[in-house]
Design a protein around this motif. Structure first.
Motif, mmCIF file in Angstrom:
data_model
loop_
_atom_site.group_PDB
_atom_site.id
_atom_site.type_symbol
_atom_site.label_atom_id
_atom_site.label_comp_id
_atom_site.label_asym_id
_atom_site.label_seq_id
_atom_site.Cartn_x
_atom_site.Cartn_y
_atom_site.Cartn_z
ATOM 1 N N ILE B 258 33.547 -8.901 -10.548
ATOM 2 C CA ILE B 258 33.831 -10.284 -10.170
ATOM 3 C C ILE B 258 32.632 -11.145 -10.563
ATOM 4 C CG2 ILE B 258 34.387 -11.820 -8.263
ATOM 5 C CD1 ILE B 258 35.410 -9.323 -6.777
ATOM 6 N N SER B 259 32.888 -12.188 -11.341
ATOM 7 C CA SER B 259 31.773 -13.066 -11.717
ATOM 8 C C SER B 259 31.687 -14.215 -10.718
ATOM 9 C CB SER B 259 31.967 -13.576 -13.141
ATOM 10 O OG SER B 259 32.917 -14.615 -13.138
ATOM 11 N N GLU B 260 30.630 -14.995 -10.839
ATOM 12 C CA GLU B 260 30.462 -16.110 -9.909
ATOM 13 C C GLU B 260 31.296 -17.315 -10.323
ATOM 14 O OE1 GLU B 260 28.948 -16.406 -6.898
ATOM 15 O OE2 GLU B 260 28.945 -14.230 -7.178
ATOM 16 N N GLU B 261 31.788 -17.289 -11.548
ATOM 17 C CA GLU B 261 32.500 -18.422 -12.117
ATOM 18 C C GLU B 261 33.786 -18.713 -11.339
ATOM 19 O OE1 GLU B 261 33.529 -17.397 -16.072
ATOM 20 O OE2 GLU B 261 34.701 -19.227 -16.375
ATOM 21 N N ILE B 262 33.948 -19.981 -10.921
ATOM 22 C CA ILE B 262 35.160 -20.357 -10.194
ATOM 23 C C ILE B 262 36.256 -20.717 -11.203
ATOM 24 C CG2 ILE B 262 36.188 -21.954 -8.531
ATOM 25 C CD1 ILE B 262 34.011 -20.452 -7.222
ATOM 26 N N VAL B 263 37.348 -20.004 -11.160
ATOM 27 C CA VAL B 263 38.429 -20.259 -12.120
ATOM 28 C C VAL B 263 39.398 -21.293 -11.556
ATOM 29 C CG1 VAL B 263 40.241 -19.194 -13.472
ATOM 30 C CG2 VAL B 263 38.233 -17.883 -12.857
ATOM 31 N N LEU B 264 39.758 -21.102 -10.300
ATOM 32 C CA LEU B 264 40.747 -21.997 -9.682
ATOM 33 C C LEU B 264 40.175 -22.530 -8.379
ATOM 34 C CD1 LEU B 264 43.812 -22.990 -9.454
ATOM 35 C CD2 LEU B 264 44.131 -20.999 -8.008
ATOM 36 N N GLU B 265 40.324 -23.831 -8.195
ATOM 37 C CA GLU B 265 39.890 -24.400 -6.927
ATOM 38 C C GLU B 265 40.975 -25.324 -6.398
ATOM 39 O OE1 GLU B 265 36.059 -26.230 -6.961
ATOM 40 O OE2 GLU B 265 36.129 -26.626 -4.800
ATOM 41 N N LEU B 266 41.342 -25.093 -5.147
ATOM 42 C CA LEU B 266 42.293 -25.989 -4.491
ATOM 43 C C LEU B 266 41.535 -26.754 -3.431
ATOM 44 C CD1 LEU B 266 45.292 -23.548 -3.802
ATOM 45 C CD2 LEU B 266 44.783 -24.847 -5.873
#
Lengths: 320, 502
Positions: B258-266
């Motif tokens: 799991i990377s720290e990169e946020i793919v989806l944010e609601l």
């Protein structure tokens, strides 16, 4: 607060009120009142005119009652108009050759046999009823034209005309007795007998009905045979009213009949059948035809309005 | 259990073949009076064939059936009913447009002078529900009832026909927790009345809770019949799959993937009353589990993200960029995919070929001069079939003829071929057997390890616990808890969180 609690039951009742199934009664009253006001000078509310509407819609009503069963079982019968035409012709020919009773028997058998053939193909050979009865529609008109060489066959038997046409029993026109009988029996059988229940079960969920022990193939066979019988009776009423048998009697009626049934609250997808609704649907269509004529619209314009009503009826019958 | 009465059903050496394919091989199966007997096995093991023989839908090739000690021939559904066999179908067998009472007494209507007495049927149904200790108005139309009540209606219908044996096929598949409890207590009451129940289920916890004995079928043979107290769950699973239960249900720490990169944010995503102010962040490679009761808004949340439902307020961002999904096709072009819960009605066209189903979302890429190229369609399909190990005779066969597990692979393959970054799955293992379940869970992990992010809804907690890196608990349209997998000590803890007790 107290207001809310007082209204709650009424509100929940309104919510549960089946608009779709009862819209015909509202529409009927609305259109009747509209015409009564708009056409008060053209004699719309004249008792003779109203009687005429009922007389003219009697054949559609009779076919619509039988069609209610077919549609409630999630099938369709497009051949009713043609059966009516063929039955009128066969009745007229048989009366002149063999007399009254054989004539009536022959006319009725035409419908029952045609319906039984469609029903057998649908129930046991699993041919879609749409296709079977579409084929029958053309086939039966062909037979009627063939055996008459496209000519009308006059009926001279006055007893026949009295029973199936313009006769009266006391003050009541016989044609109304036919309609009352057909609608009354149709409504009771649909709502109060095992057969009616099984018709609706077959149309509501074919697999479930089968597993529960409903003989679904037999139900389909019987409803199509009855529809043929109903159409034959309608053809005989045409023959009585118009004092002749002719292949054109009933032509195109299938559309009015189906529209009447759907307008009356029977679901095109099966599972529901409202015989009384179909009666009102048929008279409603007659009401509109009559009103349009009194308004002075010509035949082509009437067809446009009728077509629009059929589309509206089917749109209303879509699944929730 | 009354031993002296003997078994109410005894099926001896039942064999059945379809063509040259033997489905049942001399299977013995018996049920005691008042017993709940679980029947387990993978899909295709022969459970449903055995039950269909008992119901008279299929005819056995050889063997014999005894009901309460006397030999019977069950030739059709009518004769099955006559000897007291009732079925509670997985796919409901009620007529939606009739009332509860009308359904219960269908073909059995009380009549007088040939006319049906609906009021009598209604009062009989009321009596029946009273003995079942169930509160249900028999005058209501079935189509207006929630699923749980459909099932109770089916049970009442079977009881009204004096069924001595009820066959329940995955009866809890579409029930919420408290409805399941209601069903279980009803089963207990039925047992006390001497009614025997054959209970088909994939859910081990349910089998342990209500069954007295279990029979396991594998490849058409009976491999196990035993009282449950003598068995461990591992033994049952082993009997079902025929090998030592694999480690599918063990949780693996996947934090390195799991990377720290946020793919989806609601942010404060709201859709009517079903989804209320949901905020969440999904990281690359992460598997986010959504737990909650039926109706808690899980499905609606996914549908809102996917553009099936329109958000009334709030934002959706992908890779830091705000997007709007007005339709599923917008969502697909934003590289989001959703595998819906009911794959039969929403995910697949069962009557169409596997190739057509697989390439439906890809159709634009498979054309030559604007026309669909069947060569390209076939080639692409074969790629997907190979990648997802879909077992089939030919890529042109109808999807409807595949097993449940393979159907689910077709759905997953279809959506992954669009190369989404975010894959949302709603109950991906519903209705598949244990072996396939494990394979699907492994597939989910593999997909996440390849750098995709996954949001997964599941009502089966062991499953959710085994694959999720983080679990959000939803209640009444809101996220009531966000739990790291490491914070959840056991299934009970999560169950309590879902029920809202903690």
């Amino acid at each position: 607060m107290s207001n809310q609690t007082a209204f709650a039951p009424i509100l929940s009742r309104l919510k549960r009120f089946e608009w779709r199934q009862n819209i015909i009664y509202i529409a009927f009253v609305a259109v009747f009142l509209l015409f009564a006001v708009l056409l008060r000078d053209s004699g719309f509310t004249n008792p003779n005119n109203l009687m005429n509407i009922l007389r003219q819609t009697a054949t559609i009503t009779v076919m619509a009652v039988a069609m209610t069963y077919v549609i409630a079982a999630a099938e369709i019968d497009l051949s009713v108009g043609s059966i009516a035409g063929l039955s009128s012709v066969v009745t007229a020919m048989s009366i002149s050759s063999w007399g009254l009773v054989p004539g009536i028997m022959a006319g009725l058998s035409v419908g029952l046999v045609a319906g039984a053939i469609s029903g057998g193909l649908v129930a046991w050979l699993k041919v879609p009823s749409f296709l079977v009865t579409l084929g029958m529609l053309g086939l039966l008109v062909g037979v009627a034209r063939w055996i008459t060489a496209s000519a009308p066959i006059p009926i001279a038997d006055q007893t026949y005309i009295a029973i199936f046409g313009g006769g009266q029993l006391g003050p009541v026109p016989t044609i109304f007795i036919w309609v009352t009988l057909v609608v009354g029996i149709g409504a009771i059988v649909m709502n109060k007998t095992k057969f009616g229940r099984h018709v609706r079960a077959t149309g509501g969920n074919l697999v479930a009905a089968g597993y529960t022990g409903v003989k679904t193939a037999r139900v389909k066979f019987i409803v199509l045979m009855l529809s043929g019988g109903g159409a034959a009776l309608a053809g005989m009423l045409y023959a009585g009213r118009l004092q002749s048998g002719r292949f054109q009697w009933g032509t195109g009626d299938e559309l009015s009949v189906i529209a009447a049934v759907i307008l009356g609250g029977t679901s095109l997808f099966g599972g529901r059948g409202q015989v009384i609704g179909s009666l009102f649907g048929a008279v409603f269509i007659g009401l509109i035809n009559n009103g349009l004529i009194l308004m002075g619209l010509d035949v082509s314009q009437q067809q446009v309005v009728r077509g629009a009503i059929i589309i509206l009826a089917v749109a209303l019958s879509r699944k929730k | 259990m009354s031993k002296e009465l003997g078994p109410v059903i005894e099926m001896r050496e039942i064999s059945k073949s379809f063509g040259s394919n033997p489905v049942l091989k001399a299977v013995d199966f018996s049920v005691e009076v008042g017993e709940v007997h679980a029947l387990a096995g993978e899909n295709g093991a022969g459970k449903s064939t055995l039950m269909k023989i008992l119901q008279g839908v299929y005819q056995k090739d050889s063997g014999s059936i005894y009901i309460s000690g006397s030999k019977v021939e069950i030739t059709d559904t009518f004769s099955a009913k006559k000897v007291g066999i009732g079925m509670v179908f997985q796919e409901f067998s009620l007529i939606p447009s009739l009332t509860v009472a009308q359904n219960i007494f269908l073909t059995n209507e009380p009549t007088k002078y040939g006319l049906i007495r609906d009021s009598k049927a209604k009062s009989l149904a009321t009596e029946l529900f009273k003995t079942m200790e169930v509160d249900l108005d028999p005058g209501r139309l079935v189509e207006s009832l929630p699923t749980a009540l459909w099932q109770l209606t089916e049970i009442a219908k079977a009881l009204a026909q004096d069924a001595k044996i009820l066959i329940m096929d995955e009866p809890t598949a579409s029930l919420a927790k408290h409805e399941t409890e209601g069903l279980f207590s009803l089963i207990q009451r039925l047992k006390k009345k001497g009614i025997s129940i054959i209970y088909i289920s994939h859910r081990m916890d349910e089998i342990y809770r209500i069954a007295d004995r279990i029979t396991v079928l594998r490849d058409g043979s009976r491999v196990l019949t035993s009282r449950l107290e003598d068995l461990t769950p591992e033994k049952i699973v082993e009997a079902i799959v025929g090998r030592e239960a694999s480690a599918h249900l063990l949780h693996h720490d996947r934090s390195e993937n799991i990377s720290e990169e946020i793919v989806l944010e609601l942010e404060n995503l709201t859709c009517g009353s079903k989804v209320q102010g949901v905020s969440l962040k999904l990281r690359r490679g992460e598997i986010l589990g959504l737990a909650g009761l039926m109706g808690s808004g899980r499905t609606e949340l996914l549908n809102t993200v996917f553009g099936v439902l329109r958000p009334t307020s709030g934002t959706i961002s992908i890779n830091g960029k705000r997007i709007r999904n007005n339709s599923p096709s917008d969502a697909i072009s934003n590289r989001i995919a959703l595998i819906p819960e009911d794959r039969r009605s929403q995910g697949l066209v069962l009557d169409h070929a596997v190739t057509e189903n697989l390439t439906l979302p890809l159709i634009d890429q498979l054309t030559v001069a604007g026309l669909l190229s069947s060569k390209k369609v076939l080639k692409k399909s074969q790629e997907i079939i190979k990648q997802f190990e879909i077992k089939l005779a030919h890529p042109e066969i109808k999807v409807g003829s595949l097993s449940g597990g393979n159907q689910q692979r077709v759905v997953i393959g279809k959506w992954l071929a669009t190369d989404p970054e975010i894959l949302m799955m709603d109950e991906p293992t519903a209705g598949v057997d244990i072996g396939t379940k494990g394979e699907i869970l492994d597939l989910v992990r593999t997909i996440a390890n390849s750098g995709k992010s996954i949001i997964l809804i599941s009502s089966e907690l062991p499953e959710l616990l085994s694959v999720s890196d983080r679990i959000l608990v939803m209640k009444d349209g809101r996220v009531s808890k966000s739990l790291d997998r490491k914070e959840i000590p056991n299934e009970e803890y999560l169950q309590l969180a879902i029920q809202g007790a903690s």
